[in-house]
Design a protein around this motif. Structure first.
Motif, PDB file in Angstrom:
ATOM      1  N   VAL A  38       0.827  -1.213   0.000  1.00 36.94           N
ATOM      2  CA  VAL A  38       0.000   0.000   0.000  1.00 36.94           C
ATOM      3  C   VAL A  38       0.860   1.261   0.000  1.00 36.94           C
ATOM      4  N   ASP A  39       2.137   1.105   0.297  1.00 37.62           N
ATOM      5  CA  ASP A  39       3.083   2.226   0.271  1.00 37.62           C
ATOM      6  C   ASP A  39       4.070   2.011  -0.872  1.00 37.62           C
ATOM      7  N   MET A  68      -2.894 -17.209   4.553  1.00 41.06           N
ATOM      8  CA  MET A  68      -2.252 -15.914   4.409  1.00 41.06           C
ATOM      9  C   MET A  68      -1.993 -15.265   5.759  1.00 41.06           C
ATOM     10  N   ILE A  69      -0.985 -14.409   5.779  1.00 40.12           N
ATOM     11  CA  ILE A  69      -0.706 -13.551   6.940  1.00 40.12           C
ATOM     12  C   ILE A  69      -0.131 -12.243   6.409  1.00 40.12           C
ATOM     13  N   TRP A  70      -0.471 -11.171   7.080  1.00 39.58           N
ATOM     14  CA  TRP A  70       0.023  -9.875   6.609  1.00 39.58           C
ATOM     15  C   TRP A  70       1.403  -9.571   7.165  1.00 39.58           C
ATOM     16  N   ASP A  71       2.061  -8.600   6.562  1.00 34.49           N
ATOM     17  CA  ASP A  71       3.283  -8.016   7.108  1.00 34.49           C
ATOM     18  C   ASP A  71       3.115  -6.504   7.024  1.00 34.49           C
ATOM     19  N   ASP A  72       4.203  -5.765   7.093  1.00 35.08           N
ATOM     20  CA  ASP A  72       4.053  -4.315   7.241  1.00 35.08           C
ATOM     21  C   ASP A  72       3.446  -3.626   6.030  1.00 35.08           C
ATOM     22  N   HIS A  73       3.718  -4.121   4.811  1.00 38.16           N
ATOM     23  CA  HIS A  73       3.299  -3.360   3.634  1.00 38.16           C
ATOM     24  C   HIS A  73       1.801  -3.455   3.347  1.00 38.16           C
ATOM     25  N   SER A 128       6.425   2.104  -4.085  1.00 34.63           N
ATOM     26  CA  SER A 128       7.346   3.139  -4.557  1.00 34.63           C
ATOM     27  C   SER A 128       6.802   3.820  -5.808  1.00 34.63           C
ATOM     28  N   THR A 129       5.716   3.283  -6.366  1.00 32.84           N
ATOM     29  CA  THR A 129       5.039   3.946  -7.476  1.00 32.84           C
ATOM     30  C   THR A 129       4.126   5.018  -6.909  1.00 32.84           C
ATOM     31  N   LYS A 130       4.379   6.249  -7.225  1.00 31.95           N
ATOM     32  CA  LYS A 130       3.699   7.378  -6.591  1.00 31.95           C
ATOM     33  C   LYS A 130       2.187   7.280  -6.706  1.00 31.95           C
ATOM     34  N   GLU A 131       1.698   6.825  -7.869  1.00 29.10           N
ATOM     35  CA  GLU A 131       0.250   6.807  -8.090  1.00 29.10           C
ATOM     36  C   GLU A 131      -0.478   5.878  -7.126  1.00 29.10           C
ATOM     37  N   PHE A 132       0.217   4.862  -6.589  1.00 33.98           N
ATOM     38  CA  PHE A 132      -0.446   3.849  -5.778  1.00 33.98           C
ATOM     39  C   PHE A 132       0.058   3.823  -4.341  1.00 33.98           C
ATOM     40  N   ASP A 133       0.598   4.933  -3.855  1.00 29.18           N
ATOM     41  CA  ASP A 133       1.108   5.022  -2.483  1.00 29.18           C
ATOM     42  C   ASP A 133       0.060   5.712  -1.621  1.00 29.18           C
ATOM     43  N   ILE A 134      -0.640   4.934  -0.784  1.00 29.18           N
ATOM     44  CA  ILE A 134      -1.715   5.479   0.047  1.00 29.18           C
ATOM     45  C   ILE A 134      -1.186   6.520   1.017  1.00 29.18           C
ATOM     46  N   TRP A 135      -0.071   6.233   1.652  1.00 22.71           N
ATOM     47  CA  TRP A 135       0.441   7.138   2.686  1.00 22.71           C
ATOM     48  C   TRP A 135       0.940   8.445   2.069  1.00 22.71           C
TER      49      TRP A 135
END
Length: 545
Positions: free
Chosen positions: A188-189, A252-257, A191-198
């Motif tokens: 969700v963060d 599945m399990i999430w991590d930070d991204h 490095s592609t600017k168009e798709f960086d929520i934060w």
């Protein structure tokens, strides 16, 4: 305000996104979870059959679609039909659990829309590209499963998404059982600017100010969840990825991204600073209001898209966020699995201790270790971040600047030594008691590696198996420079040595094979990576036992 927020981040008109989908989730000998998504809201049906589903000859144009499907699939007891209602509160997703299934039996599933849904086609998914699974075999003598992590097909230099077809092909060759996705299934963060929520939130904080002024956190969470859902639809639209998830049970399990880079490894002040705009130190209370709403939205969407088809635990929306449990366990005839959550209750400098897992999760894990059956031939612990990988000197000396959150995530960071030591005590003691190996399965580090860990005072054997960067671009020179080949874990209460058995920096995934042959147990790990040659993969096998 809602229209402005959505318009600012709505790129769905410009890129391909996920519409209809099926994911096979947790499967036992008699039950199966099936997750679905439709492009449309309204009444739908999830159909299960023990024979391939053929739409031709099934008349679903009648006013009573439900009765038609029941007569077709439930007569004679060969299938089941589950009516469901899909709406935007869960992004038109739903997970059903079928019960009363037969062991060692293959089933097929499909998603249909009711005639009341204004769709051009009412067979939504599972009719052209089959969605199927096989229930677990009682007293199985073999186990083969896939493991991958770090799926980012939008960072420059990313790997091809046909690697998911490679995973499927290898599992098919081995008669595989299931897949584990070990974290960072989306970025969700990015490095592609168009798709960086934060980045979008930081640049558009003025639009969020009214929520803070009225303390309408629920309203903000609702709006922010739209952004997270968009990222999932974007990242999961790959045909190869979807084919894999509908072909094998997937855990599945999430991590930070799935939340933000390094979530949980920052102090409140450092987290607030992440949302400050360039050269402007702003209201930390406002920043933290946004950040915690972002986490809640991320957790809600993680539940919708990932955790809902894992083994059931008390979690959103049935319990408050603070009490949600994202860690879980499952079993196979030959092995037992525990999947750790290193993000949901991760808190740097937690006054209760256990920064990475939280005290309640660690207590559940300890209890689980006490109840491992004597029949287990191996014990697997999914830890999204590896127990051993980077040089301990780098982890602790580089805890500065923009890298501090990454290294505070590591088990080898000095802030996590006590928690890691207790975890390793549990692993080595269980290995010694049951005379079987304990294997940590991890992702996060954007390279592949296997390590063997030993203690002189304990006869147990612990392995670290890491498969990371299924599509995310790797950093080969950095990875080789700061990864350790052998040595002693720093900060251990008991002398613990490690030796690296394998290492790779290409896009990769892993396969674990556990099988019995004439009372002998074999455990083989495969590191499988892409090559520069079209349609070629490189398999490096490591025999663990």
């Amino acid at each position: 305000m809602s229209i402005q927020l959505r318009h600012a981040f709505d790129s769905e008109k410009l890129v391909n996104c996920l519409n209809d989908a099926i994911v096979i989730g947790h499967v036992t000998r008699s039950t199966a979870k099936v997750w679905v998504r439709s492009k449309h809201c309204g009444k739908h049906y999830v159909v299960l059959s023990d024979t391939p589903i053929q739409p031709i000859g099934i008349n679903i144009d009648s006013p009573d679609t439900n009765t038609t499907l029941q007569n077709e699939f439930e007569t004679g007891g060969q299938g089941q039909v589950r009516p469901i209602a899909l709406d935007d509160t869960t992004d038109r997703t739903h997970c059903v659990e079928f019960q009363g299934l037969q062991p060692a039996t293959r089933y097929w599933v499909a998603l249909l829309a009711d005639q009341s849904v204004p769709a051009r086609r009412h067979w939504r998914s599972g009719y052209e590209i089959p969605a199927s699974f096989k229930t677990q075999v009682a007293n199985a003598q073999s186990l083969a499963f896939g493991f991958f992590s770090c799926h980012d097909p939008y960072k420059k230099g990313h790997g091809p998404d046909d690697i998911f077809q490679d995973i499927l092909n290898r599992l098919n060759e081995l008669g595989g059982d299931f897949i584990i996705a070990g974290g960072d299934q989306v970025y969700v963060d990015s490095s592609t600017k168009e798709f960086d929520i934060w980045r979008w939130v930081t640049d558009n904080k003025a639009q969020l100010k009214p929520y803070f002024e009225t303390q309408d956190q629920a309203g903000l969470i609702k709006e922010l969840s739209y952004f997270y859902r968009f990222i999932y639809r974007l990242y999961w639209q790959s045909a190869h990825f979807q084919k894999l998830l509908r072909s094998y049970p997937t855990y599945m399990i999430w991590d930070d991204h799935e939340i933000m880079d390094g979530w949980g490894s920052l102090t409140e002040e450092e987290l607030s600073n992440k949302l400050d705009t360039l050269f402007e130190w702003e209201d930390s209370e406002f920043n933290l209001f946004i950040a915690h709403a972002m986490f809640h939205a991320a957790a809600q969407v993680y539940q919708e898209y990932q955790h809902s088809h894992n083994p059931t635990t008390p979690s959103l929306p049935n319990v408050p966020l603070a009490n949600s449990q994202w860690d879980y366990s499952f079993a196979h005839s030959l092995a037992n699995f525990y999947v750790l959550d290193q993000r949901g209750h991760h808190q740097f400098q937690n006054p209760e201790g256990y920064d990475l897992l939280g005290p309640k999760q660690f207590a559940r894990l300890s209890q689980w270790f006490e109840n491992i059956p004597s029949s287990a031939k191996a014990i697997f612990i999914v830890s999204p971040v590896p127990v051993v990988h980077w040089s301990c000197t780098v982890v602790n000396m580089a805890d500065i600047g923009s890298y501090k959150d990454d290294f505070r995530d590591e088990w080898d960071h000095e802030a996590n030594h006590q928690e890691r030591n207790e975890l390793l005590d549990l692993a080595f003691d269980a290995s010694q008691k049951h005379k079987v190996p304990v294997i940590f399965l991890s992702g996060d580090v954007h390279c592949a590696a296997s390590f063997k860990l030993k203690r002189r005072a304990n006869s147990g054997t612990v392995y670290q198996f890491t498969a990371s960067g299924v599509t995310r671009k790797s950093a080969p020179f950095v990875s080789k420079a700061i990864s350790c080949a052998q040595g002693t874990l720093s900060g251990c209460n008991v002398l613990t040595t490690f030796e690296r058995l394998a290492f790779s920096t290409e896009n990769n995934f892993g396969i674990i094979k556990l099988f019995m042959d004439a009372e002998q147990t074999y455990l083989v790990a495969e590191h499988i990576s892409t090559t520069d040659e079209e349609d070629e993969i490189l398999i490096k096998q490591v025999r663990l036992i």
